[in-house]
Design an enzyme around this catalytic site. Sequence first.
Site, short mmCIF file in Angstrom:
data_model
loop_
_atom_site.label_atom_id
_atom_site.label_comp_id
_atom_site.label_asym_id
_atom_site.label_seq_id
_atom_site.Cartn_x
_atom_site.Cartn_y
_atom_site.Cartn_z
N GLY A 24 0.78 -1.24 0.00
CA GLY A 24 0.00 0.00 0.00
C GLY A 24 0.81 1.28 0.00
N ASN B 87 3.46 5.22 8.90
CA ASN B 87 2.37 4.76 8.02
C ASN B 87 1.74 3.46 8.49
OD1 ASN B 87 1.06 4.20 5.23
ND2 ASN B 87 2.47 2.48 5.51
N TYR C 11 -11.52 2.45 15.00
CA TYR C 11 -10.55 2.83 13.96
C TYR C 11 -10.51 4.35 13.81
CZ TYR C 11 -8.27 3.62 9.50
OH TYR C 11 -7.43 4.09 8.53
N PRO D 82 -5.91 10.47 4.20
CA PRO D 82 -6.56 9.99 2.97
C PRO D 82 -7.99 9.52 3.20
CG PRO D 82 -4.48 8.82 3.42
CD PRO D 82 -4.89 9.53 4.67
N PHE E 124 -5.81 -2.53 2.44
CA PHE E 124 -6.51 -2.05 3.64
C PHE E 124 -7.81 -2.82 3.91
CE2 PHE E 124 -9.66 0.93 5.44
CZ PHE E 124 -9.03 1.33 6.60
#
Length: 256
Positions: A13, A85, A151, A181, A188
């Site tokens: 990703g 990240n 999340y 994003p 994901f």
Amino acid sequence: MAKTVLITGASSGFGEACAHHFAAAGWRIIICARRKPRIEALAKKLSAQTDVLAEVLDVTQRQAVAQFVEQLPNDWRSIDVLVNNAGLALGLDPAQQANLDDWDTMVDTNIKGLNYMTRAVLPLMVTQNRGHIINIGSIAGSYAYPGGNAYGATKAYVQQFSRNLRADLIGRPIRVTNVEPGLAETEFSVVRFQGDVEKAQAVYSGTHPLFADDIARTVVWATQQPPHVNINSIEVMPTCQAWGPLAVAKDMPEPE
Ligand code: NDP
Ligand code: 8X3
């Protein structure tokens, strides 16, 4: 001397795409993630272009993160950019049904892992009087949606932690950016739905989502601004995504 970037979660990703984009721009690359074969394969590819240091690292392991940074070889300690990240979403169930272990894993990875990595690298940046921390947040940190529960809350932490880092770093030439994003097709959703590829594909079907390269370009762009310019946050959505109306339940049952 070429600049150095450390990227967590570089085995797929956004992280993997960032590694390619920084390498193409001539940066030296430190990549880490848990999946050894992926990290080794990426290191092999990138080493045709630049110097690469690859490490199998689980960011939830506090001691391992601290040791990894402490034991970096001297010629790799001068980190110009840290891209925090590594992260994940698990599940999309409403809070009352969500798996508590999934919540723990998201907190451990998206919050605590990001803390561990930041706390390990930041002193090096302060000593060298130079650096840029780029956190990968999410639109889920700003906007609530059904099933986003823990999340989204972890990404709200990333947003406020990024701002508070800037507050602590005032007066030092160290920048902090939160990249947020929206819908982006990577692994994901496969991770979110525990390997259910069909369910993951359905998320993106009929859309033109963001791709990893779009976010990698954004990350690199933030680092390319003049040193006196700090991009605090960048929210990026695909053109096909926008906000809906607030939900209003009609004919709700009265509490018993
Ligand atoms: P991917 O699943 O493709 O990549 C996630 C990366 O994180 C993998 O390299 C994975 O590597 C790594 N990772 C996960 N857990 C750990 C861990 N404990 N230690 C080290 N590395 C770990 O998803 P994305 O590229 O989309 O996700 C990257 C970031 O972007 C995440 O923080 C995510 O929350 C965020 N984001 C994603 C969006 C999207 O729609 N795709 C939108 C907004 C934000 P490995 O499994 O090998 O450890
Ligand atoms: C990933 C974007 O909308 O699936 O952070 O939460 S979303």
